[in-house]
Structures are given as structure tokens and as C-alpha cells.
Design an enzyme around this catalytic site. Sequence first.
Site, PDB file in Angstrom:
ATOM      1  CE1 TYR A 219      -4.334  -2.234   5.546  1.00 41.33           C
ATOM      2  CE2 TYR A 219      -3.228  -0.198   4.936  1.00 41.33           C
ATOM      3  CZ  TYR A 219      -3.964  -1.309   4.589  1.00 41.33           C
ATOM      4  OH  TYR A 219      -4.325  -1.515   3.269  1.00 41.33           O
TER       5      TYR A 219
ATOM      6  CB  SER B 253      -0.891   0.012   1.251  1.00 37.38           C
ATOM      7  OG  SER B 253      -1.524   1.267   1.432  1.00 37.38           O
TER       8      SER B 253
END
Length: 247
Positions: free
Chosen positions: A154, A141
Site C-alpha cells: 500500500y 495518502s
Amino acid sequence: MSLTDKTFIVTGAASGIGRVVALQLLSEGGKVLAMDTDRAGLDALSRGGGTTDRERLHTFVGDVAEEDDVAACIRRAGDHFGSIDGIVCNAGIMKRIPAQDLSYEDWHRVLDVNLSQSFLFARHGGPKLRETKGAMLLVSSTRAFMSEADTESYSATKGGLFALAHSLAVSLSPDVRVNAVAPGWIDVSGDELRPVDHQQHLVGRVGVPEDIAHAAAFLLDGEKAGFVTGQTLVVDGGMTRKMIYAE
């Protein structure tokens, strides 16, 4: 097409990016074992794949954070299709909780799902990929490089995938290519977005899952991307290259 009759495992395939990646690989002639914990979502994927795809689409209900499930998924793919040409480690979760409130158990759950799954698939699937001179694709990401508040678990996992991609590429070379894709803002909800949301991107729009699916198909293609390994491809419409100042 160079993906024709190639076999792929796609995790987190019941919805979102994983679902569209699985359908993209099928559309390019590939065969897919779709893994997820969401049985109903996998059933819907099977129906959405179309009647002609049923022999090329197989589903497996399992948890990517459980080593026994990962090992069983690898065996199922080998038994059902005979070989494995690519593995897409896409499954991921986010717990957006301030660090002082995030339990150690929740921290580890995010790490296990988002990061450890790629280690487990390399551990159990690496030998199969060596046989076919195949490829792995890790879904990182842009949060590996930038953050919002309360996303420590995350962001840590997505940064870890950036490093794990080049580490595995070295360890599994020359037989297996390993790359990562780093999506930016990808609209998986279908909710109505504001003009300012699109304007933050150099291309003038928020991304869609198909943008990542096309990148995934390219990176998994041993002919088109045969000289690409150990890399992380950022697919974000240029958002992380645009400096934004408050007025």
C-alpha cells in the site's frame, strides 16, 4: 460556479471518499461518471444523488486494474457526456499482510489497482483531457511519507502516486494539470472513535470524507487552481506535523 457542466470520472465511487467526491462535484454543478466494481454501491449512489441529478450522474461497473475496462470507461464518458474535464483516480485497496506472507500476486494486485490505474487513465484519457484543458487528480495518502508495519504494498503505491503526479504533470503540460491529494486519517466507517484519536490531530478531530471532497473540487477547478499542477496536497488535520512521544 466554475465546475458547472464540467464532466468528471471518479473511480472507487461506490463508497467512502470516492462517493463523497462524486456527490461534491454534482453539488457544484458538475456531471459525473462513477466507476466501481460494486454495482449495488453504484446503484445506491444513483439513488442518493437525487432525482434532479440523474441526468448528470452516470455509472459504470468496471475494474480500474483492467485496461479494457479503463478504455471502455473513457469511451462511455465521451459517448454519454460528450467530453471529459477531469479524472479522479481514487479507487484503492490495502492488503495488510507481513512481507514474508504477502504473495507476489497480492503485491501486484495492490500495485495494479492503486497505482497502475492512474497510468491507464492517463494513457486512455489524456487525449480527451487535452481537448478540454482538463485535470487529473490522483488520490495518494500520508502513507507515502510515513508507515505502519505490514503495509509495504500500500505504501509503495501511494509513494508512487506522489511521483506519478508530478511526472504526468510535466508530460501532459501545458494542456492538462495533474495533482494529487494525500489524505490522512479519514473516518469512512462511522465507528465511534476515542478522544485520543482526535487529539492526535492539530485541528482536534479525525478527518471526514468531505474534507477530501472539498480539496478535490478545488484542485479540479481550472479557475481556482489553474496555477497549481504537479503538487501533492496533504489533507490530514496536521497529524503528520505533530511529534508524538510515548510517556
